[in-house]
Every structure is written in C-alpha cells, then in structure tokens.
Design a protein around this motif. Structure first.
Motif, PDB file in Angstrom:
ATOM      1  N   VAL A 172     -43.122  38.419   9.651  1.00  0.00           N
ATOM      2  CA  VAL A 172     -43.518  37.303  10.513  1.00  0.00           C
ATOM      3  C   VAL A 172     -44.805  36.691   9.989  1.00  0.00           C
ATOM      4  O   VAL A 172     -45.754  37.403   9.646  1.00  0.00           O
ATOM      5  N   MET A 217     -47.763  34.397  17.904  1.00  0.00           N
ATOM      6  CA  MET A 217     -47.171  35.435  17.073  1.00  0.00           C
ATOM      7  C   MET A 217     -46.237  36.319  17.893  1.00  0.00           C
ATOM      8  O   MET A 217     -45.121  36.643  17.461  1.00  0.00           O
ATOM      9  N   MET A 269     -46.657  41.755  10.405  1.00  0.00           N
ATOM     10  CA  MET A 269     -47.183  40.452  10.806  1.00  0.00           C
ATOM     11  C   MET A 269     -48.329  40.045   9.896  1.00  0.00           C
ATOM     12  O   MET A 269     -49.216  40.854   9.594  1.00  0.00           O
TER      13      MET A 269
END
Length: 603
Positions: free
Chosen positions: A551, A580, A524
């Motif tokens: 991501v 997220m 992430m």
C-alpha cells in the motif's frame, strides 16, 4: 551446497569469446527431478557456448531439509527457492534453475528471471491404484496433496473426498498412491513426464476444469541483474512465447498479492492466429478462499500486448468475488481489519498515529522504521532561511512534509521577533503537514486536493506564483519535480535542507526476521525513501513477503514502488493516517488473502 556435475559438450573445448564466462556454476535443489531440470538447462548452455564449462552445484533449501511439516507451517513462500537466491547474491553460484511455479511473486533486489527456456505439459494429473480419473474414484476417496490450490479444486469436483497433506519427493508420493495407502495423488504432469513415468498417470486434468499453478511445467533460470556475463548468456536460451505466458500468469499472482500460500491458479496460452490479426492469449485463472468454500474461475481472451496488465486486473475481479476474511482469537471479527498483521515502515517518531488508526480497525501493527529523520547537516543555512523568512523576503513557504516544518519553526522561534505578523503565505501537502504547520502557530493558505507536485504547482500558478519568491524547506532525498515546476512557472525558488532521511539503524535485522517468519499481510509506505529503506533492509528475504498487500500513500510513493519492482495493491485517496487505513479496509473488503496454498515443489 554439496555436490557438483560438469557438463562438457562433445568435441574439443575452445576458449570462450570475449564477454562469455569460462565457468558457469548453476545452482539446483538436490532432488532427482530438480537435477534433471538443471541438466536440461546446462545442456542448452553448453551447446550454445561450447567454450564454457557449465557445472551444477546442489544447494539445500528449507523445503528440502524439512520434508514432514506442512508448507504453511514452514513458511511456504520461497521455501524451495530462497537458499538458491542467497547463493546467487553471495556469488556462490552464477545462475539458479527453478520450477517456475515454485517462485514467489517478488524478486529479491539484485536478481532477475533471465530465461524461461522450456515448458512441459502444464496440467495436473491423477495417479491412482484404481487406474481411474478424479470423477471415477470410489466414494469418499482419500486424496493426497500438499497444494491448497489442488485441494480446493478437488473439493469443488469431489466434495466427498478426504484430503490429506502429502509431502516428499515425487517417487515417495507415487508410492503412496500406487501401494494402497491412498486412493489417489494429484501431481504436476511436467514432473511425472520429466522422470519418464507417463505410464503411471491415470488421468490428465484439463486446464479449464483444474487450473494449474502459475508457471507450472515451465523452467525458470534466475541470475544476478545486468550487467552480468551469465545473465547475458542465459537470456540467449529464453523461449519468448513461454516467457510471455509465464510472465502473464505471474502478473495474476502479483495482482492477488499471494505467493505460494494462496489457493491460486493461472494458465495462459496463445490462441491460433489464422487471420493475421494481433496475437491473442487466453488466460484461465482461479482463486479460492482459505477454507475452500468459495472458489471462482475466469477465462478471458486478451491481446498479448496487454496480457500482464489484464492479468493483474483479473486478480482484483476474483478478489471481489471470493472475499475471505481473517479471524484471530481475541480480535472482534466485526472489525474490518481483524487479524491482519500490518508492517508500518515509517520513522519511529512518526508511526504512532498510523498505528493507533490501524488498531482501531482490528489490525495488528508491526513498526519497522525503515528510515530515520535526522537534523540537517547545515543548520546555519536553515537559520539564515528562517531569518530571511521572518524579515519578509519570501512571498510563499511551501511544506511538502511535516518533517520540514518543525526545524524551520524552531529557528523562527529562536529569533527575537514575533511570527504572528507573518508576511508570507503557506502552502502545505497532506493532513499531517497541515497539522504540523498549525501546531507551529501558523495558518495555511493553500492545500491542494491531490498531494502531487503537479497539482501543487497548478494550484500555486492559479494564485499568481509568477514573479513570487518561494522558500521550500525539504529533505535531502526530495525529488526535483516541485522545484522544477515552480521555476517553469516563473517563480524564484530557494531550497534549504531542513532534515535528512537516513536508513534506520538495525532495520535490516528486524526486517529480515519478520519477513522470514512470515505472517506479514500488509506493508505500508508513506514515502519513496521508506520504499528504498525497506528494500535495503529486507534484502534477499523480500520473496518471503510475496503474499503481502503493498500500500502506498499517494502517486509519488506508488510510482517509486513500481519503479523498484513492487506491486501496488492499494493507494490512499488522501495522504493521511485515516486515508491509508481506508485504503487497506477497502482492499481487504474485496480481497482474498490469507494462509493458503503451498505447492509441493517436486511435481
């Protein structure tokens, strides 16, 4: 690295022309098949560049050293390529020859696939002591393969088959099939053919029924990125049509987020074009769950110009159809992210909220602080900006990161005057920034729905920003789009550095260890600087993360990811911890990821 062979073309050697290397060292695995493939590339280069000495050098890979363990246990992603890539990056070789199907979907920074010089038969074959194809084998046959892609497709065609893990060089596996130990083995036709063993093939499996691995049958030559003399030389042996097909197949691979551990197949081939229309390419693709219970295939005809884009999207379609789930002991399977290991690349002091949100959904967060936040170099300039703000010199103060709020607020509170009677208006980007502003004791007047510079400029312009004086406290790596946009809208903009973003100390050792050990399912990013810090930290181990889902928190971050060669599998709809987590939850609700395939890399 153990031995070398020099390829010398016929005739007297000439001094190579300017811009051509006099000595080209090509790295190769040590197996007979790998050497055969590398000699093919060496001959192509020697014919094209008769003034150059082309040598091959053997580099032992992890997959060559451990020939007994299943590929899923020794990593699978890049076990046959990473040592060659390290040798390239260290300058011990100038190029490396791979079977294209061995290559994970991510290239380490500093390297590129410069050429796909040829492609042999892409199909899989059956080698059997019974001399028959897959469907005609006796009942309950024992079939050997180290590839979960092959195993899943065998089970789909022969549910009664017993699949056994089979490692070793191609001749070892051939003996297992022909000497009575197994009923059959499944191999790549290209490997069998390059060794001259066509007569041992019992049956060729058609690509529409048994889809090959992405890149199967093709050779790939990897070099250091330009400017590099060897890269320039290698590009001259590229076969453009082979490259288009293989890059399309690899786009499908990237779209799934799987390296060589996911049961995935893709094959792209040009359609005959007798009418002069736009060139078309047909792609066959398959994806299976880890246990093989769910397998989906798709076949589409697409324009060549859109091949990679369509292949990436096809991967998402198959993900929605297959939908496997992770299950980890001790983690309730009802939680949407149960068992997923998520790498959080935020600064250590900013990661706690995201970690908690991930844990609440069953994920297993691993914090890799790819960046650290440090005080601004010029505190006097920041203090002066705070004084001017307190005295009413600015109409707006714009915060694009929570990191910029606290330093300015501290200088404001050090002033012997009240900030409760503020004379400025505040614009913020993102929930975390809004929270930081409120914690500082200020209200916010504007928070655009989309957290982009363009959206913020439009929102401020609608509030009459023309002629206004705007203060922007930001970091040392801030991009210029916001400042440029506000100035174009006739605002007077004053920028002050409020903090510095720097690489985190020790991040490289931790990142490379985590990547090499495998098991990272999600990475992430919450800022472009985190992308850069992560790539610098992970280095040549990036390929080991080819199976991960990447991501980004928003369009600015995802643009940075794409610019640096990372796939974007999910994007947060709002730039917050919950946004997220929702992005990952939605993605894994439709995406098959997990320990998977592991091609046997000699055939």
């Amino acid at each position: 690295m153990r031995s070398s062979t020099t390829i010398t073309p016929e005739g007297s050697r000439q001094t190579p022309p300017l811009g051509i290397a006099a000595d080209v060292r090509i790295g190769t695995r040590g197996s007979a098949l790998a050497r055969c493939q590398t000699e093919t590339v060496a001959r192509l280069l020697s014919r094209l560049y008769p003034g150059a000495v082309v040598r091959t050098q053997v580099v032992r890979t992890e997959g060559d050293i451990d020939k007994q363990s299943p590929l899923t246990l020794i990593g699978g992603r890049g076990v046959f390529t990473s040592a060659l890539q390290v040798a390239l990056l260290q300058g011990r070789v100038d190029a490396a020859v791979h079977s294209a199907k061995d290559l994970p979907s991510l290239e380490p920074p500093g390297l590129e696939l410069a050429a796909f010089p040829e492609r042999a038969d892409p199909r899989d074959v059956v080698v059997s002591r019974h001399g028959v194809g897959l469907l005609d084998l006796p009942r309950h046959p024992t079939i050997g393969t180290s590839s979960r892609r092959r195993a899943a497709q065998v089970r789909a065609l022969r549910p009664d088959a017993h699949i056994v893990e089979l490692r070793g060089n191609i001749d070892t596996r051939l003996r297992a099939a022909l000497d009575g130990e197994l009923d059959a083995v499944i191999l790549a036709a290209a490997g069998v053919g390059r060794m001259g063993w066509h007569d041992r093939v019992a049956a060729y499996l058609p690509v529409d029924l048994f889809i090959p691995a992405p890149g199967q049958g093709a050779l790939a030559v990897e070099t250091r990125c330009a400017p590099d003399v060897t890269a320039t030389m290698v590009r001259a042996i590229d076969d453009a049509d082979v490259a288009i097909s293989v890059r399309m197949e690899r786009a499908f691979l990237r779209g799934v987020g799987g390296g060589c551990l996911t049961p995935i197949g893709a094959y792209a081939a040009f359609e005959p074009n007798a009418t002069g229309r736009e060139r078309m390419i047909r792609v066959h693709a398959m994806l299976a769950s880890d246990d093989g219970d769910r397998l989906e295939r798709v076949c589409e005809l697409v324009p060549v110009a859109r091949g990679e884009e369509v292949a990436f999207d096809l991967a998402r379609r198959l993900m929605r159809a297959v939908r496997p789930r992770y299950q980890t002991a001790g983690v309730p399977s009802a939680l949407p992210l149960a068992g997923l290991t998520v790498m959080v690349t935020r600064a250590a002091d900013r990661a706690a909220g995201l970690v908690a949100a991930l844990e609440a959904e069953g994920a297993l967060p691993v914090v890799l602080p790819a960046i650290a936040i440090e005080p601004a170099d010029d505190q006097a300039a920041l203090a002066e900006a705070a004084r001017r703000l307190a005295e009413g010199e600015f109409d707006w103060v714009v915060f694009t990161s929570a990191n910029g709020v606290t330093p300015l607020a501290q200088h404001m509170h050090e002033l012997d005057r009240s900030t409760s009677q503020r004379r400025w208006r505040t614009a913020v980007v993102g929930a975390a920034t809004r929270t930081a502003v409120e914690k500082a004791g200020w209200d916010f007047d504007l928070a655009p729905e989309k957290s982009t510079a363009d959206e913020l400029v439009r929102a401020l312009d609608a509030r009459g920003i023309a002629g206004a004086k705007v203060l922007i406290p930001q970091g040392n790596l801030a991009r210029p789009m916001l400042v440029d946009g506000l100035r174009a809208a006739d605002a007077t903009v004053v920028v002050v550095q409020a903090y510095r973003t720097v690489p985190a100390t020790g991040a490289d050792r931790l990142a490379r260890r985590l990547a090499h050990e495998g098991g990272i399912d999600v990475v992430m990013f919450a800022s472009p600087s985190a992308v850069d810090g992560f790539l610098a930290a992970v280095g040549s181990e990036l390929a080991a993360l080819s199976g991960a889902c990447f991501v980004g928190i928003g369009p600015t971050t995802t643009a940075a990811m794409r610019e640096r060669g990372l796939p974007v599998h999910a994007v947060a709809e709002d730039p917050s911890n919950s946004g997220m987590v929702r992005a990952v939850t939605a993605y894994f609700g439709e995406r098959p990821v997990g320990p998977g395939e592991g091609e046997d890399r000699d055939a």
